[in-house]
Design an enzyme around this catalytic site. Structure first.
Site, mmCIF file in Angstrom:
data_model
loop_
_atom_site.group_PDB
_atom_site.id
_atom_site.type_symbol
_atom_site.label_atom_id
_atom_site.label_comp_id
_atom_site.label_asym_id
_atom_site.label_seq_id
_atom_site.Cartn_x
_atom_site.Cartn_y
_atom_site.Cartn_z
ATOM 1 C CD GLU A 90 61.998 98.220 30.729
ATOM 2 O OE1 GLU A 90 60.808 98.203 30.634
ATOM 3 O OE2 GLU A 90 62.840 98.192 31.837
ATOM 4 C CB CYS A 103 70.849 95.845 33.702
ATOM 5 S SG CYS A 103 69.527 94.559 33.453
ATOM 6 C CB CYS A 110 61.455 86.381 28.765
ATOM 7 S SG CYS A 110 62.273 84.742 29.654
ATOM 8 C CB CYS A 114 59.791 84.057 36.207
ATOM 9 S SG CYS A 114 61.257 82.997 35.981
ATOM 10 C CB CYS A 117 59.660 87.955 35.479
ATOM 11 S SG CYS A 117 60.644 88.889 34.451
ATOM 12 C CB CYS A 331 62.927 94.148 35.920
ATOM 13 S SG CYS A 331 63.347 93.829 37.502
HETATM 14 N N1 SAH Z 1 66.254 85.144 32.588
HETATM 15 C C1 SAH Z 1 67.355 85.090 33.435
HETATM 16 C C2 SAH Z 1 67.851 86.702 33.380
HETATM 17 C C3 SAH Z 1 66.810 87.923 33.242
HETATM 18 S S1 SAH Z 1 65.737 88.236 34.849
HETATM 19 C C4 SAH Z 1 67.175 84.966 34.644
HETATM 20 O O1 SAH Z 1 66.127 84.434 35.038
HETATM 21 O O2 SAH Z 1 68.085 85.045 35.718
HETATM 22 C C5 SAH Z 1 67.070 89.122 35.972
HETATM 23 C C6 SAH Z 1 66.806 88.701 37.293
HETATM 24 O O3 SAH Z 1 65.768 89.411 37.802
HETATM 25 C C7 SAH Z 1 66.395 87.396 37.598
HETATM 26 O O4 SAH Z 1 66.988 86.975 38.997
HETATM 27 C C8 SAH Z 1 64.894 87.291 37.762
HETATM 28 O O5 SAH Z 1 64.270 86.431 38.508
HETATM 29 C C9 SAH Z 1 64.827 88.497 38.509
HETATM 30 N N2 SAH Z 1 63.403 89.336 38.543
HETATM 31 C C10 SAH Z 1 62.581 89.208 37.750
HETATM 32 N N3 SAH Z 1 61.405 90.161 37.972
HETATM 33 C C11 SAH Z 1 61.769 90.411 39.237
HETATM 34 C C12 SAH Z 1 60.877 91.060 40.120
HETATM 35 N N4 SAH Z 1 59.612 91.346 39.933
HETATM 36 N N5 SAH Z 1 61.543 91.488 41.433
HETATM 37 C C13 SAH Z 1 62.883 91.220 41.428
HETATM 38 N N6 SAH Z 1 63.561 90.315 40.808
HETATM 39 C C14 SAH Z 1 62.855 89.989 39.495
#
Ligand code: SAH
Length: 348
Positions: A90, A103, A110, A114, A117, A331
């Site tokens: 995306e 973005c 990934c 997390c 995510c 996302c």
């Molecule tokens: N891997 C990198 C970049 C991709 S994620 C990172 O961790 O920074 C981009 C941002 O979106 C990160 O801050 C991540 O923690 C956040 N993110 C992921 N899932 C999310 C969600 N469900 N709600 C809000 N932010 C989210």
């Protein structure tokens, strides 16, 4: 065969030399590519013999747009893009007063795990090459018919887990013969791969580094971010200090607020103490709820309290404006629902 989008102008010049061609051809070809001509045969100032040679060595891959959703609220466009090997990612284009921002994804999936995510639910499939990341900007720019002037590396993937390609992507996006996007208009977001932050700092780029912190202490961070088992917050903060000292650039700490988990006043105070001596700014993100997980967005009251506490402690703070909420399954959700749907169609 090599994707020509992975090459810098100098690399293409070297290729010309190695292949007994004039080096000025490299610039001509780059001009075509960055003006949106993506088929070698259409480059009509390039001799046919050279075009044939190019076709023997290179391909030029622009991903296919398989779905595009445009927000009626704010014009945000969400692109679902497919590479020739079938992998789907995306990219999202947001319209701001100061210009269009994209973005981009840096990996298919990934592996950072997390918990909140959607991109990481099935692990990483593969890295994207520098040219594949670049082509996300090219295709989106072409579709919206406007220039994109800002880039955030916040789509699927951990940029520092694909370090070489991402650094090369930044150089390509920044180069003046190409997309000419200023380094200060590029933000790299990481969950905090500490050794790579040091490496990046030593490159002395002028990009913005964003750190996905999401918790003010290790115990809490470990609940949602497996990377916290590998690197402590203290190590991460040291790396951030090094980054600001080396580059003189202000760090952004991203903090996704999860209801009654990391969003109390005490958490805000703890966070303030943690980062008070760093050149930084905090971006609060009421978490996007994803269907696979039960994490809930913080209440408006908690968001406001958290914000006020940080401000009272002198920390510069913003609350991220939600863009494209009408098209936005959180996302990574568009990709997931597309893949699930395709799977179930195949099973029928
Ligand atoms: N891997 C990198 C970049 C991709 S994620 C990172 O961790 O920074 C981009 C941002 O979106 C990160 O801050 C991540 O923690 C956040 N993110 C992921 N899932 C999310 C969600 N469900 N709600 C809000 N932010 C989210």
């Amino acid at each position: 065969m090599i994707n020509i989008l992975n090459l810098t102008l100098d690399e293409l010049k070297d290729w010309m030399k190695d292949n007994s061609e004039s080096t000025f051809r490299a610039k001509q070809i780059m001009d075509w590519i960055y003006k949106g001509t993506w088929c070698f045969d259409d480059m009509n100032n390039i001799p046919a013999l050279l075009i044939n040679k190019l076709k023997d060595y290179f391909y030029l891959e622009i991903p296919e747009v398989v779905n595009l959703l445009i927000s009626e609220k704010d014009g945000t466009s969400k692109f679902l893009l497919r590479y020739s090997d079938g992998n789907i990612i995306e990219s999202v284009v947001m319209k701001y007063k100061h210009g269009n921002s994209i973005c981009v994804s840096t990996q298919v999936g990934c592996k950072m795990g997390c918990k909140f995510c959607a991109s990481t639910l099935e692990g990483v499939v593969r890295n994207l090459s520098s040219g594949e990341i670049l082509s996300q900007i090219m295709v989106c720019q072409n579709e919206i018919g406007e220039r994109i002037s800002n880039v955030v590396l916040m789509g699927s993937g951990e940029p520092l887990d694909n370090y070489e390609n991402v650094v090369k992507f930044i150089k390509l996006a920044n180069s003046e013969y190409g997309l000419n996007i200023g380094q200060r208009h590029i933000t790299l977001s990481t969950c905090g791969l500490v050794p790579k932050i040091y490496e990046l700092a030593d490159l002395n780029l002028q990009i913005t580094l964003a750190i996905s912190l999401h918790a003010p202490n290790d115990a809490l961070r470990k609940l949602t971010m497996p990377v916290a088992y590998k690197y402590s917050i203290a190590e991460l903060i040291d790396a951030c200090k090094y980054y600001t000292q080396k580059t003189n650039r202000r760090i952004t700490f991203e903090y996704a607020l999860i209801n009654n988990t990391n969003d109390s006043n005490d958490h805000a105070k703890e966070l303030s103490h943690l980062i008070k001596n760093i050149l930084c700014h905090v971006n609060l993100i009421p978490i996007n709820e994803i269907t696979e997980k039960s994490y809930k967005k913080s209440s408006l009251k908690n968001v406001e309290n958290f914000y006020n506490t940080l401000c009272n402690y002198g920390i510069e703070t913003t609350i991220r404006k939600e863009m494209g909420s009408d098209i936005n399954a959180a996302c990574g959700q568009l990709r997931r629902s597309f893949i699930e749907q395709t799977k179930s169609e195949e099973e029928v």
